[in-house]
Write an enzyme that holds these catalytic residues in place. Structure first.
Site, PDB file in Angstrom:
ATOM      1  N   GLN A  10       6.191   2.515   4.749  1.00  0.00           N
ATOM      2  CA  GLN A  10       5.033   3.234   5.267  1.00  0.00           C
ATOM      3  C   GLN A  10       5.226   3.596   6.739  1.00  0.00           C
ATOM      4  O   GLN A  10       5.797   2.832   7.504  1.00  0.00           O
ATOM      5  CB  GLN A  10       3.766   2.390   5.090  1.00  0.00           C
ATOM      6  CG  GLN A  10       2.494   3.202   5.108  1.00  0.00           C
ATOM      7  CD  GLN A  10       1.338   2.480   4.452  1.00  0.00           C
ATOM      8  OE1 GLN A  10       1.524   1.656   3.568  1.00  0.00           O
ATOM      9  NE2 GLN A  10       0.126   2.784   4.880  1.00  0.00           N
ATOM     10  N   SER A  93       9.678  -2.819   2.547  1.00  0.00           N
ATOM     11  CA  SER A  93       8.307  -3.038   2.079  1.00  0.00           C
ATOM     12  C   SER A  93       8.047  -2.218   0.821  1.00  0.00           C
ATOM     13  O   SER A  93       8.660  -2.458  -0.216  1.00  0.00           O
ATOM     14  CB  SER A  93       7.315  -2.730   3.197  1.00  0.00           C
ATOM     15  OG  SER A  93       6.016  -3.151   2.861  1.00  0.00           O
ATOM     16  N   LEU A  94       7.155  -1.199   0.867  1.00  0.00           N
ATOM     17  CA  LEU A  94       6.908  -0.408  -0.343  1.00  0.00           C
ATOM     18  C   LEU A  94       8.191   0.253  -0.849  1.00  0.00           C
ATOM     19  O   LEU A  94       8.321   0.553  -2.037  1.00  0.00           O
ATOM     20  CB  LEU A  94       5.838   0.660  -0.086  1.00  0.00           C
ATOM     21  CG  LEU A  94       6.253   1.949   0.628  1.00  0.00           C
ATOM     22  CD1 LEU A  94       6.727   3.016  -0.361  1.00  0.00           C
ATOM     23  CD2 LEU A  94       5.118   2.490   1.475  1.00  0.00           C
ATOM     24  N   ARG A 118      -1.339  -1.351  -5.172  1.00  0.00           N
ATOM     25  CA  ARG A 118      -0.912  -2.124  -4.011  1.00  0.00           C
ATOM     26  C   ARG A 118      -1.563  -1.603  -2.734  1.00  0.00           C
ATOM     27  O   ARG A 118      -2.099  -2.369  -1.926  1.00  0.00           O
ATOM     28  CB  ARG A 118       0.610  -2.057  -3.894  1.00  0.00           C
ATOM     29  CG  ARG A 118       1.248  -2.898  -2.779  1.00  0.00           C
ATOM     30  CD  ARG A 118       2.758  -2.735  -2.858  1.00  0.00           C
ATOM     31  NE  ARG A 118       3.497  -3.545  -1.916  1.00  0.00           N
ATOM     32  CZ  ARG A 118       3.858  -3.157  -0.704  1.00  0.00           C
ATOM     33  NH1 ARG A 118       3.512  -1.939  -0.286  1.00  0.00           N
ATOM     34  NH2 ARG A 118       4.561  -3.950   0.092  1.00  0.00           N
ATOM     35  N   HIS A 202       1.525  -7.924   5.080  1.00  0.00           N
ATOM     36  CA  HIS A 202       2.532  -8.987   5.098  1.00  0.00           C
ATOM     37  C   HIS A 202       2.073 -10.211   5.882  1.00  0.00           C
ATOM     38  O   HIS A 202       2.846 -10.821   6.624  1.00  0.00           O
ATOM     39  CB  HIS A 202       3.872  -8.452   5.610  1.00  0.00           C
ATOM     40  CG  HIS A 202       4.415  -7.352   4.752  1.00  0.00           C
ATOM     41  ND1 HIS A 202       4.898  -7.587   3.478  1.00  0.00           N
ATOM     42  CD2 HIS A 202       4.511  -6.019   4.960  1.00  0.00           C
ATOM     43  CE1 HIS A 202       5.289  -6.429   2.958  1.00  0.00           C
ATOM     44  NE2 HIS A 202       5.049  -5.467   3.823  1.00  0.00           N
ATOM     45  N   GLN A 251       6.062 -10.642  -1.940  1.00  0.00           N
ATOM     46  CA  GLN A 251       6.299  -9.671  -0.865  1.00  0.00           C
ATOM     47  C   GLN A 251       5.010  -9.246  -0.172  1.00  0.00           C
ATOM     48  O   GLN A 251       5.002  -8.916   1.009  1.00  0.00           O
ATOM     49  CB  GLN A 251       7.020  -8.445  -1.445  1.00  0.00           C
ATOM     50  CG  GLN A 251       7.531  -7.471  -0.411  1.00  0.00           C
ATOM     51  CD  GLN A 251       7.374  -6.026  -0.848  1.00  0.00           C
ATOM     52  OE1 GLN A 251       6.263  -5.594  -1.156  1.00  0.00           O
ATOM     53  NE2 GLN A 251       8.468  -5.303  -0.893  1.00  0.00           N
TER      54      GLN A 251
END
Length: 315
Positions: A10, A93-94, A118, A202, A251
């Site tokens: 992101q 991440s994503l 998510r 996170h 995660q």
């Protein structure tokens, strides 16, 4: 020379991303159509012609960035590339969902649905204004772990993204993150700034979102990947669908161990990486982590042609 494909997270989004690919490669356009069908809306219209404020909303940005990565990857495939040409795939991440889709562990449609959930659940986990994230430059990850502990003061504050040797992101309650900024500056940080994000990703505050993702993943088909996927949580490769499910849940609240992931791939022979999708942020991180690794950005038709040509010359 071993190759790895890496996918951005992101923050890389911009209006018009992937449009040139969709206009040049039918296979790329089909990716956006598949995502539109999976979500039941024309996300592609927002990506190409919409408002950046709407695109930046977490529930939109996450599937949109995955779609753009897979559009670039399908363009590469149409030029003769195979995912097996890479020793590993990974994503920030994503971007890990994008990597899993490239490796055949998730379908594009399922990845889009999971990322919509998510993004929405990560946003809903903490009311706007309660949480925050800050980028700290010039201190090590171990320094920031200690900074976050000192700043917490009965609130949540964690080192959340270990991006590269010069950049670590902290996440948690807004007041605690602001305290972390001041502590980091006192310790000699070159820069410490709040990030323009809408939730403390996170961190432990994302626990409600992790539960939602566990439920969503339990109802989603996940296959063993065709090439190993380097997990953000473990900073090493995994190749089991069962393990992938549990790591994607972990995660949500866990540290993005990107620096360690790059170092692990380098220690396992990777000397070249292709950042597939929007932006060039990961390429910069890779250079700061290990200058011996060559990293190319692949987000436009001419970049697709360039890396395919270089790959063919090496064969």
């Amino acid at each position: 020379m071993a190759l790895a494909f890496i996918a951005p997270g992101q923050g890389a989004q911009f209006i018009g991303m992937g449009l040139e690919l969709a206009e040049s490669y039918p296979q790329s356009r089909l990716v956006y159509e598949e995502v539109d069908d999976a979500l039941g809306e024309k996300l592609s219209d927002l990506i190409w012609h919409g408002s950046i404020d709407d695109l930046t909303l977490t529930e939109n940005a996450q599937p949109a960035l995955m779609a753009t990565t897979l559009a670039a990857f399908r363009a590469l495939e149409s030029e003769g590339l195979k995912v097996e040409d890479a020793k590993f795939v990974a994503g920030h991440s994503l971007g890990e969902y994008s990597a899993l889709a490239m490796a055949g562990s998730l379908s594009i449609g399922d990845a889009a649905k999971l990322l919509r959930i998510r993004g929405r659940e990560m946003q809903n986990a903490v009311p706007v204004g309660i949480g925050a994230m800050a980028a700290i430059l010039g201190l090590t990850y171990s320094d920031l772990v200690e900074v976050a502990k000192k700043a917490a003061d009965n609130e949540v504050c964690q080192a959340a993204n270990d991006n590269d040797p010069s950049q670590v992101v902290v996440s948690g309650h807004k007041d605690a993150v602001e305290r972390a900024i001041e502590i980091a500056k006192d310790m000699g940080a070159k820069r410490a700034v709040l990030l323009p994000v809408s939730a403390p990703f996170h961190s432990e505050l994302m626990a409600p979102a992790a539960l939602k993702m566990e439920d969503a993943l339990s109802n989603t088909s996940v296959a063993d990947p065709e090439v190993p996927v380097v997990s953000n949580v473990k900073a090493q490769a995994v190749a089991s669908a069962v393990e992938i499910r549990s790591l994607l849940v972990a995660q949500v609240t866990g540290v993005v161990r990107w620096r360690e992931s790059i170092e692990w791939m380098a220690s396992n022979g990777v000397k070249e990486m292709w950042e597939i999708g929007a932006g060039r942020a990961l390429s910069g991180m890779v250079r700061r982590i290990d200058r011996s690794i060559s990293c190319s950005s692949v987000s436009k038709p001419e970049e697709v042609k360039k890396v395919i040509l270089s790959q063919n010359e090496m064969r």
